[in-house]
Design an enzyme around this catalytic site. Structure first.
Site, PDB file in Angstrom:
ATOM      1  N   GLY A   1       0.757  -1.247   0.000  1.00  0.00           N
ATOM      2  CA  GLY A   1       0.000   0.000   0.000  1.00  0.00           C
ATOM      3  C   GLY A   1       0.781   1.288   0.000  1.00  0.00           C
ATOM      4  O   GLY A   1       0.197   2.360  -0.218  1.00  0.00           O
TER       5      GLY A   1
ATOM      6  N   GLU B   1       3.682  -6.927   1.676  1.00  0.00           N
ATOM      7  CA  GLU B   1       3.240  -7.208   0.292  1.00  0.00           C
ATOM      8  C   GLU B   1       3.264  -5.940  -0.553  1.00  0.00           C
ATOM      9  O   GLU B   1       2.237  -5.517  -1.084  1.00  0.00           O
ATOM     10  CB  GLU B   1       1.796  -7.739   0.327  1.00  0.00           C
ATOM     11  CG  GLU B   1       1.557  -8.909   1.247  1.00  0.00           C
ATOM     12  CD  GLU B   1       0.068  -9.145   1.537  1.00  0.00           C
ATOM     13  OE1 GLU B   1      -0.798  -8.397   1.023  1.00  0.00           O
ATOM     14  OE2 GLU B   1      -0.232 -10.078   2.288  1.00  0.00           O
TER      15      GLU B   1
ATOM     16  N   ARG C   1       3.082  -1.372  -5.836  1.00  0.00           N
ATOM     17  CA  ARG C   1       3.335  -0.100  -6.522  1.00  0.00           C
ATOM     18  C   ARG C   1       4.674   0.539  -6.140  1.00  0.00           C
ATOM     19  O   ARG C   1       5.398   1.033  -6.996  1.00  0.00           O
ATOM     20  CB  ARG C   1       2.203   0.876  -6.159  1.00  0.00           C
ATOM     21  CG  ARG C   1       2.261   2.188  -6.918  1.00  0.00           C
ATOM     22  CD  ARG C   1       1.270   3.208  -6.328  1.00  0.00           C
ATOM     23  NE  ARG C   1       0.023   2.653  -5.914  1.00  0.00           N
ATOM     24  CZ  ARG C   1      -1.097   2.654  -6.650  1.00  0.00           C
ATOM     25  NH1 ARG C   1      -1.103   3.210  -7.835  1.00  0.00           N
ATOM     26  NH2 ARG C   1      -2.198   2.121  -6.178  1.00  0.00           N
TER      27      ARG C   1
ATOM     28  N   ARG D   1      -5.375   3.832 -15.747  1.00  0.00           N
ATOM     29  CA  ARG D   1      -5.598   4.459 -14.444  1.00  0.00           C
ATOM     30  C   ARG D   1      -6.332   5.807 -14.514  1.00  0.00           C
ATOM     31  O   ARG D   1      -7.193   6.066 -13.673  1.00  0.00           O
ATOM     32  CB  ARG D   1      -4.281   4.588 -13.661  1.00  0.00           C
ATOM     33  CG  ARG D   1      -3.555   3.240 -13.498  1.00  0.00           C
ATOM     34  CD  ARG D   1      -2.376   3.323 -12.538  1.00  0.00           C
ATOM     35  NE  ARG D   1      -2.821   3.612 -11.199  1.00  0.00           N
ATOM     36  CZ  ARG D   1      -2.751   4.794 -10.640  1.00  0.00           C
ATOM     37  NH1 ARG D   1      -2.224   5.807 -11.272  1.00  0.00           N
ATOM     38  NH2 ARG D   1      -3.210   4.956  -9.421  1.00  0.00           N
TER      39      ARG D   1
ATOM     40  N   TYR E   1      -9.614   5.708 -12.313  1.00  0.00           N
ATOM     41  CA  TYR E   1      -9.534   6.358 -10.989  1.00  0.00           C
ATOM     42  C   TYR E   1      -9.329   7.861 -11.080  1.00  0.00           C
ATOM     43  O   TYR E   1      -8.926   8.475 -10.106  1.00  0.00           O
ATOM     44  CB  TYR E   1      -8.372   5.792 -10.166  1.00  0.00           C
ATOM     45  CG  TYR E   1      -8.152   4.303 -10.270  1.00  0.00           C
ATOM     46  CD1 TYR E   1      -9.070   3.409  -9.720  1.00  0.00           C
ATOM     47  CD2 TYR E   1      -7.021   3.800 -10.891  1.00  0.00           C
ATOM     48  CE1 TYR E   1      -8.864   2.048  -9.810  1.00  0.00           C
ATOM     49  CE2 TYR E   1      -6.811   2.435 -10.980  1.00  0.00           C
ATOM     50  CZ  TYR E   1      -7.737   1.560 -10.439  1.00  0.00           C
ATOM     51  OH  TYR E   1      -7.523   0.217 -10.529  1.00  0.00           O
TER      52      TYR E   1
ATOM     53  N   CYS F   1     -12.320   4.826 -28.835  1.00  0.00           N
ATOM     54  CA  CYS F   1     -13.578   5.517 -29.087  1.00  0.00           C
ATOM     55  C   CYS F   1     -14.422   5.659 -27.834  1.00  0.00           C
ATOM     56  O   CYS F   1     -15.479   5.032 -27.705  1.00  0.00           O
ATOM     57  CB  CYS F   1     -14.338   4.780 -30.183  1.00  0.00           C
ATOM     58  SG  CYS F   1     -13.357   4.748 -31.669  1.00  0.00           S
ATOM     59  N   GLU F   2     -13.940   6.430 -26.897  1.00  0.00           N
ATOM     60  CA  GLU F   2     -14.662   6.728 -25.662  1.00  0.00           C
ATOM     61  C   GLU F   2     -14.160   8.066 -25.164  1.00  0.00           C
ATOM     62  O   GLU F   2     -12.950   8.311 -25.189  1.00  0.00           O
ATOM     63  CB  GLU F   2     -14.306   5.721 -24.554  1.00  0.00           C
ATOM     64  CG  GLU F   2     -14.669   4.324 -24.873  1.00  0.00           C
ATOM     65  CD  GLU F   2     -15.324   3.633 -23.691  1.00  0.00           C
ATOM     66  OE1 GLU F   2     -15.729   4.304 -22.721  1.00  0.00           O
ATOM     67  OE2 GLU F   2     -15.429   2.414 -23.772  1.00  0.00           O
TER      68      GLU F   2
ATOM     69  N   TYR G   1       0.538  -1.080 -12.305  1.00  0.00           N
ATOM     70  CA  TYR G   1      -0.882  -1.077 -12.642  1.00  0.00           C
ATOM     71  C   TYR G   1      -1.145  -0.438 -14.004  1.00  0.00           C
ATOM     72  O   TYR G   1      -2.149   0.241 -14.196  1.00  0.00           O
ATOM     73  CB  TYR G   1      -1.707  -0.388 -11.538  1.00  0.00           C
ATOM     74  CG  TYR G   1      -1.554  -1.078 -10.196  1.00  0.00           C
ATOM     75  CD1 TYR G   1      -2.035  -2.357  -9.991  1.00  0.00           C
ATOM     76  CD2 TYR G   1      -0.891  -0.453  -9.136  1.00  0.00           C
ATOM     77  CE1 TYR G   1      -1.877  -2.999  -8.775  1.00  0.00           C
ATOM     78  CE2 TYR G   1      -0.719  -1.087  -7.912  1.00  0.00           C
ATOM     79  CZ  TYR G   1      -1.218  -2.367  -7.748  1.00  0.00           C
ATOM     80  OH  TYR G   1      -1.052  -2.998  -6.543  1.00  0.00           O
TER      81      TYR G   1
HETATM   82  N1  LLP Z   1      -1.719  -6.918  -0.910  1.00  0.00           N
HETATM   83  C1  LLP Z   1      -3.005  -7.018  -1.257  1.00  0.00           C
HETATM   84  C2  LLP Z   1      -3.849  -7.995  -0.585  1.00  0.00           C
HETATM   85  C3  LLP Z   1      -3.529  -6.161  -2.247  1.00  0.00           C
HETATM   86  O1  LLP Z   1      -4.802  -6.250  -2.559  1.00  0.00           O
HETATM   87  C4  LLP Z   1      -2.687  -5.212  -2.878  1.00  0.00           C
HETATM   88  C5  LLP Z   1      -3.205  -4.321  -3.923  1.00  0.00           C
HETATM   89  C6  LLP Z   1      -1.337  -5.169  -2.498  1.00  0.00           C
HETATM   90  C7  LLP Z   1      -0.886  -6.023  -1.503  1.00  0.00           C
HETATM   91  C8  LLP Z   1      -0.358  -4.216  -3.124  1.00  0.00           C
HETATM   92  O2  LLP Z   1      -0.691  -2.894  -2.903  1.00  0.00           O
HETATM   93  P1  LLP Z   1       0.325  -1.732  -3.370  1.00  0.00           P
HETATM   94  O3  LLP Z   1       1.591  -1.869  -2.574  1.00  0.00           O
HETATM   95  O4  LLP Z   1       0.573  -1.922  -4.810  1.00  0.00           O
HETATM   96  O5  LLP Z   1      -0.405  -0.484  -3.086  1.00  0.00           O
HETATM   97  N2  LLP Z   1      -5.118  -0.755  -9.656  1.00  0.00           N
HETATM   98  C9  LLP Z   1      -5.052   0.211  -8.579  1.00  0.00           C
HETATM   99  C10 LLP Z   1      -4.413  -0.393  -7.333  1.00  0.00           C
HETATM  100  C11 LLP Z   1      -5.120  -1.633  -6.847  1.00  0.00           C
HETATM  101  C12 LLP Z   1      -4.465  -2.257  -5.646  1.00  0.00           C
HETATM  102  C13 LLP Z   1      -5.025  -3.608  -5.383  1.00  0.00           C
HETATM  103  N3  LLP Z   1      -4.421  -4.311  -4.292  1.00  0.00           N
HETATM  104  C14 LLP Z   1      -4.290   1.431  -9.051  1.00  0.00           C
HETATM  105  O6  LLP Z   1      -3.879   1.458 -10.201  1.00  0.00           O
HETATM  106  O7  LLP Z   1      -4.120   2.386  -8.311  1.00  0.00           O
END
Ligand code: LLP
Length: 428
Positions: A247, A284, A287, A323, A327, A356-357, A384
């Site tokens: 996160g 985990e 990003r 993205r 978002y 086309c959007e 992402y």
């Molecule tokens: N662990 C779990 C259970 C998750 O669901 C996620 C991301 C992560 C770890 C990794 O999170 P990160 O470190 O990447 O923030 N597509 C969206 C982001 C979706 C995140 C989904 N889960 C975007 O482009 O902002």
């Protein structure tokens, strides 16, 4: 030679007005491989990982790269070689880990909707842990494990109900999200898990959201999780590890997220103060390991100045860079070659793709001095983007290049129409 760094992206810089990723000029790469083209810096990925590794020096900690952020095989290979495990959310991701040379024993499996077939395969291969997200899933996993004559290592994902202060679509740790088990139900769920014959409780986990730019939500979540660990262990259920999820955000547009090592220094201080300093830790991150290591190079196709808006139509679109459409996300857009212009040549452009959007936009109101045929670099495109890319409008997915110093490796060929149609069949 003058080098101008882009903030938060140590290996992407202008040299003599040309944008480079490490020692590779993006203009030359775009001419050689075509556009849209994703270009990644190996050194950026490894230095982002090193910040976590520094933060955990001397601790029992495992970094499981959340591969949904960028699951290209060479990227996985890089992280596997650097000692990472993987956080997966599907059987397909498990196949990719193995294809990239990762080990099943270094995999943890998250997600609210694991199928029996996915559970079976992960059990047979011997993954490290299932992060279970509901009581119903506990029952099914136990059944599947029993049928195989195995025991499934489990952690329960707790929803700590903290506000990560991020976009609602990517906040996951609040009540009302589909993720995890509520704090109120946690103890009961652990008792159930401990009693089920096919399961072995090994840990606890949480993940509160994505693109988090403050440490407050992490500190709050940690307190809540540690309260639960105390309660669970007081009921005679020992937990080997605590998984704090991913996160951590990146700088897209002047955001100032804490550095991974600084964040973990504060979190570890709390962990020590509460007497959990020697517990095995898992994280985990997705990003923050790859996001700012990548750019997407795109060519300006047409300029369409108008009365209300000026459109700059580029060859990358929402299928490559989803993205903004999904978002309303901001990605920096910069020229690959800076030409010396006086400011009146600059205009405010709506940077849009060919799909086309009306939702197919990459950036609103960008001050750029551009002409058709110029290359632009869309920043923060390492996470992402390719992993969420689609074939909408029957657009082939872009090619990818990984830069390692002066060497460049094509890690994904541009997708052709024939590749897209390979699985389809005409009627008799
Ligand atoms: N662990 C779990 C259970 C998750 O669901 C996620 C991301 C992560 C770890 C990794 O999170 P990160 O470190 O990447 O923030 N597509 C969206 C982001 C979706 C995140 C989904 N889960 C975007 O482009 O902002």
């Amino acid at each position: 030679m003058t080098a101008v760094l882009l903030p938060g992206r140590p290996h992407i810089a202008y040299r003599d007005n040309e944008l480079f990723v490490e020692q590779a000029a993006l203009g030359a790469l775009a001419r050689e491989h075509g556009t849209p083209l994703f270009v990644y810096s190996r050194a950026s990925m490894l230095s982002a990982l090193a910040a976590y590794q520094r933060g955990f020096a001397g601790r029992r900690a495992r970094i499981c790269y959340a591969m949904k952020a960028n699951s290209s095989l060479a990227v996985l290979q890089l992280f596997a070689r650097a000692g990472c495990g993987f956080d997966i959310v599907s059987g397909g991701e498990l196949d990719r880990v193995l294809a990239a040379g990762g080990k099943a024993g270094d995999v943890i499996f998250s997600g609210v909707g694991k199928t029996r077939a996915e559970m079976r395969r992960a059990l047979e291969l011997g993954i490290a842990c299932f992060n279970v997200e509901s009581e119903a899933e506990l029952e099914v996993l136990s059944e599947v494990a029993m049928a195989l004559g195995r025991t499934a290592p489990v952690s329960i994902r707790v929803n700590p109900d903290v506000d990560p202060k991020t976009h609602p679509y990517i906040s996951t740790g609040l009540k009302g999200n589909k993720f995890g088990i509520s704090q109120e139900r946690t103890l009961e769920a652990y008792r159930r898990a401990a009693a089920l014959p096919g399961l072995k409780v090994v840990g606890i986990d949480c993940h509160i959201g994505s693109q988090i730019t403050e440490d407050g939500p992490y500190l709050d979540a940690m307190d809540r999780i540690l309260d639960l660990v105390e309660a669970i262990e007081a009921h005679g259920i020992p937990l080997q590890h605590i998984d704090f999820g991913g996160g951590l955000g990146i700088a897209y547009n002047g955001d100032e997220p804490p550095a991974a090592d600084a964040l973990w220094a504060r979190l570890l201080q709390k962990l020590d103060a509460r007497g959990f300093g020697d517990r095995e830790l898992l994280i985990e991150p997705g990003r923050s390991l790859v996001g700012n290591a990548g750019v997407c190079v795109t060519e300006v196709l047409y300029l369409k100045p108008g009365e209300n808006k000026n459109f700059c139509i580029v060859d990358a679109a929402m299928n490559d860079l989803p993205r903004p459409a999904m978002y309303q996300a901001f990605h920096g857009i910069v020229p690959v070659t800076v030409t010396v212009v006086n400011d009146c040549d600059k205009r405010s452009w709506e940077v849009v793709g060919p799909v086309c959007e009306s939702g197919d936009w990459i950036g609103h109101e960008r001050e750029l001095s551009v002409k058709s045929g110029d290359f632009l670099a869309v920043l923060s495109a390492g996470a992402y983007c390719m992993s969420m890319a689609s074939n909408y409008n029957t657009r082939g997915r872009a090619a990818e290049v990984l830069v390692d110093g002066a060497r460049t490796h094509v890690i994904r060929e541009r997708e052709k129409s024939a590749d897209q149609m390979r699985m389809e069949k005409l009627l008799p």
